[in-house]
Design an enzyme around this catalytic site. Structure first.
Site, mmCIF file in Angstrom:
data_model
loop_
_atom_site.group_PDB
_atom_site.id
_atom_site.type_symbol
_atom_site.label_atom_id
_atom_site.label_comp_id
_atom_site.label_asym_id
_atom_site.label_seq_id
_atom_site.Cartn_x
_atom_site.Cartn_y
_atom_site.Cartn_z
ATOM 1 N N ARG A 148 0.871 -1.186 0.000
ATOM 2 C CA ARG A 148 0.000 0.000 0.000
ATOM 3 C C ARG A 148 0.898 1.224 0.000
ATOM 4 O O ARG A 148 1.668 1.424 0.949
ATOM 5 C CB ARG A 148 -0.921 -0.006 1.230
ATOM 6 C CG ARG A 148 -1.618 1.333 1.452
ATOM 7 C CD ARG A 148 -2.748 1.244 2.459
ATOM 8 N NE ARG A 148 -3.859 0.496 1.915
ATOM 9 C CZ ARG A 148 -5.077 0.456 2.477
ATOM 10 N NH1 ARG A 148 -5.327 1.131 3.575
ATOM 11 N NH2 ARG A 148 -6.032 -0.255 1.920
ATOM 12 N N HIS A 187 -7.321 0.790 -6.365
ATOM 13 C CA HIS A 187 -7.476 -0.133 -5.226
ATOM 14 C C HIS A 187 -8.061 -1.443 -5.767
ATOM 15 O O HIS A 187 -9.188 -1.819 -5.448
ATOM 16 C CB HIS A 187 -8.392 0.503 -4.177
ATOM 17 C CG HIS A 187 -8.323 -0.128 -2.818
ATOM 18 N ND1 HIS A 187 -7.512 -1.209 -2.520
ATOM 19 C CD2 HIS A 187 -8.989 0.164 -1.653
ATOM 20 C CE1 HIS A 187 -7.675 -1.541 -1.255
ATOM 21 N NE2 HIS A 187 -8.555 -0.730 -0.713
ATOM 22 N N GLN A 231 -9.720 -4.250 -3.592
ATOM 23 C CA GLN A 231 -11.051 -3.905 -3.096
ATOM 24 C C GLN A 231 -12.117 -4.200 -4.145
ATOM 25 O O GLN A 231 -13.195 -4.713 -3.825
ATOM 26 C CB GLN A 231 -11.083 -2.421 -2.717
ATOM 27 C CG GLN A 231 -12.412 -1.982 -2.159
ATOM 28 C CD GLN A 231 -12.689 -2.549 -0.781
ATOM 29 O OE1 GLN A 231 -11.886 -2.387 0.130
ATOM 30 N NE2 GLN A 231 -13.822 -3.225 -0.607
ATOM 31 N N ASP A 239 -17.484 6.350 -1.366
ATOM 32 C CA ASP A 239 -16.230 6.252 -0.616
ATOM 33 C C ASP A 239 -16.034 7.588 0.093
ATOM 34 O O ASP A 239 -16.726 8.571 -0.209
ATOM 35 C CB ASP A 239 -15.073 5.965 -1.603
ATOM 36 C CG ASP A 239 -13.732 5.743 -0.924
ATOM 37 O OD1 ASP A 239 -13.710 5.460 0.297
ATOM 38 O OD2 ASP A 239 -12.694 5.855 -1.612
ATOM 39 N N CYS A 248 -16.211 0.751 0.572
ATOM 40 C CA CYS A 248 -15.003 -0.020 0.900
ATOM 41 C C CYS A 248 -14.632 0.067 2.368
ATOM 42 O O CYS A 248 -13.911 -0.786 2.870
ATOM 43 C CB CYS A 248 -13.847 0.433 0.015
ATOM 44 S SG CYS A 248 -13.339 2.148 0.292
ATOM 45 N N ARG A 271 -12.758 -9.273 1.239
ATOM 46 C CA ARG A 271 -11.346 -8.926 1.080
ATOM 47 C C ARG A 271 -10.490 -10.173 1.312
ATOM 48 O O ARG A 271 -9.516 -10.419 0.586
ATOM 49 C CB ARG A 271 -10.957 -7.822 2.070
ATOM 50 C CG ARG A 271 -11.623 -6.472 1.814
ATOM 51 C CD ARG A 271 -11.214 -5.876 0.490
ATOM 52 N NE ARG A 271 -9.774 -5.711 0.374
ATOM 53 C CZ ARG A 271 -9.072 -4.697 0.882
ATOM 54 N NH1 ARG A 271 -9.687 -3.735 1.542
ATOM 55 N NH2 ARG A 271 -7.753 -4.633 0.716
HETATM 56 N N1 NVA Z 1 -10.206 6.272 -1.177
HETATM 57 C C1 NVA Z 1 -9.838 5.829 0.154
HETATM 58 C C2 NVA Z 1 -9.964 4.355 0.265
HETATM 59 C C3 NVA Z 1 -9.653 3.805 1.636
HETATM 60 C C4 NVA Z 1 -9.682 2.309 1.698
HETATM 61 C C5 NVA Z 1 -8.435 6.276 0.478
HETATM 62 O O1 NVA Z 1 -7.566 6.171 -0.389
HETATM 63 O O2 NVA Z 1 -8.210 6.740 1.600
HETATM 64 N N1 CP Z 2 -11.086 -0.764 2.461
HETATM 65 C C1 CP Z 2 -9.823 -0.749 2.916
HETATM 66 O O1 CP Z 2 -8.865 -0.891 2.154
HETATM 67 O O2 CP Z 2 -9.714 -0.586 4.252
HETATM 68 P P1 CP Z 2 -8.377 -0.353 5.082
HETATM 69 O O3 CP Z 2 -7.876 1.039 4.744
HETATM 70 O O4 CP Z 2 -8.794 -0.481 6.516
HETATM 71 O O5 CP Z 2 -7.368 -1.385 4.687
#
Ligand code: NVA
Ligand code: CP
Length: 309
Positions: A101, A128, A131, A227, A267, A295
């Protein structure tokens, strides 16, 4: 050949289908396959916070017979400036796959270039994809199987420029779905990604619509998705975002306009009263807990598939 999942369309439509079928099978039997028996190590690296991704990859890799090596990169030498290429070459000699990540998409591309083992995008600023595999698997499961996906309409309303919007565009187009994005003019998806999604949709029998109108986006849609309005890394622009997204909230009126029995995806983490109201996310049309469970199953399926290539 070493395969990676850096963006949703790194899988073909047929390959995505294989992964989704396997995800549904893993839900029925969590011990179905053990590709990392040994145990082999899988590195799971975080440059940003996480709950679901951290838990689901940790548990999933263990259930696949492997050892999840979970690292916050701030506590590794990467946090002190060791290069991505050097890190990739070291990890690739010791682990069977790398999950990361991070921020810019170019960072995970560089990791994949040097690792020599499959690299999985666990969220970047742009995509992502894990997801979206979970979302598609959850919808498929709730609707009787993977065959149910093609032809469905998914409407995503909110920040059209974020990773989730981009991944819905590519991933749902691959699944043969009609994808609609409803977002403010200043928060539209990347034009190149929209073009890629349109090409994929044309091949798979779906379509892509991008609009600034919430109602046009959600009218008659089978799946409603949203989201957070402020993604990780966007915190500095939080104040200029205030008020921009209010018209795109998923609430009871959204569900009145959507198809009867429409299902709702998020998500997570969710901000009740902002992008989604509590009555909707905690209501009978919400699929979010199955989505979060998937997931685990979808990532086990993905890793199993990747290391078999
Ligand atoms: N769009 C959000 C998704 C979190 C899982 C982010 O990048 O923070
Ligand atoms: N949806 C998701 O990726 O959640 P986290 O940020 O908790 O991993």
């Amino acid at each position: 050949m070493t395969r990676h999942l850096l963006r949703d369309d790194d899988l073909t439509a047929a390959e995505q289908r294989e992964v989704l079928e396997l995800a549904l099978a893993f839900r029925k039997d969590r011990q179905l396959r053990q590709p990392f028996a040994g145990p082999q190590g899988v590195a799971v690296l975080f440059d940003k916070p996480s709950t679901r991704t951290r838990v689901s990859f940790s548990v999933g890799i263990a259930e696949l017979g492997g050892y999840p090596l979970v690292l916050d990169t701030g506590s590794s030498q990467m946090g002190r400036g060791e290069s991505i290429a050097d890190t990739a070459k070291v990890l690739g000699r010791q682990v069977s796959a790398i999950v990361w990540r991070t921020f810019g998409q170019e960072r995970i591309e560089e990791m994949a270039e040097h690792a020599g083992v499959p690299v999985v995008n666990a969220l970047t600023d742009s995509f992502h994809p894990c997801q979206i595999l979970a979302d598609l698997a959850a919808v498929a499961d709730a609707r009787g199987g993977v065959d149910a996906l093609a032809g469905l309409t998914l409407a995503y309303v909110g920040d059209g420029a974020n990773n989730m919007a981009h991944s819905y565009l590519l991933g749902c187009a691959l699944a043969g779905m009609h994808v609609r994005i409803g977002a403010p003019a200043d928060y539209m998806p990347n034009e190149g990604i929209v073009l890629d999604a349109k090409r994929i949709a044309a091949e798979q029998g779906g379509s892509i619509t991008v609009t600034t109108d919430h109602d046009d986006a959600v009218a008659g849609a089978d799946i409603i998705a949203t989201d957070t309005w402020v993604s990780m890394g966007d915190e500095a622009s939080a104040s200029e975002r205030t008020g921009q997204f209010d018209a795109y909230q998923v609430n009871s009126r959204t569900l009145e306009i959507a198809a009867p029995g429409a299902q709702v995806l998020h998500c997570l983490p969710a901000y009740r009263g902002k992008e989604i109201t509590a009555d909707v996310i905690d209501g009978p049309q919400s699929l979010v807990w199955l989505e979060a469970e998937y997931r685990l199953h979808a990532q086990k399926a993905l890793l199993t598939w990747l290391v078999a290539q």
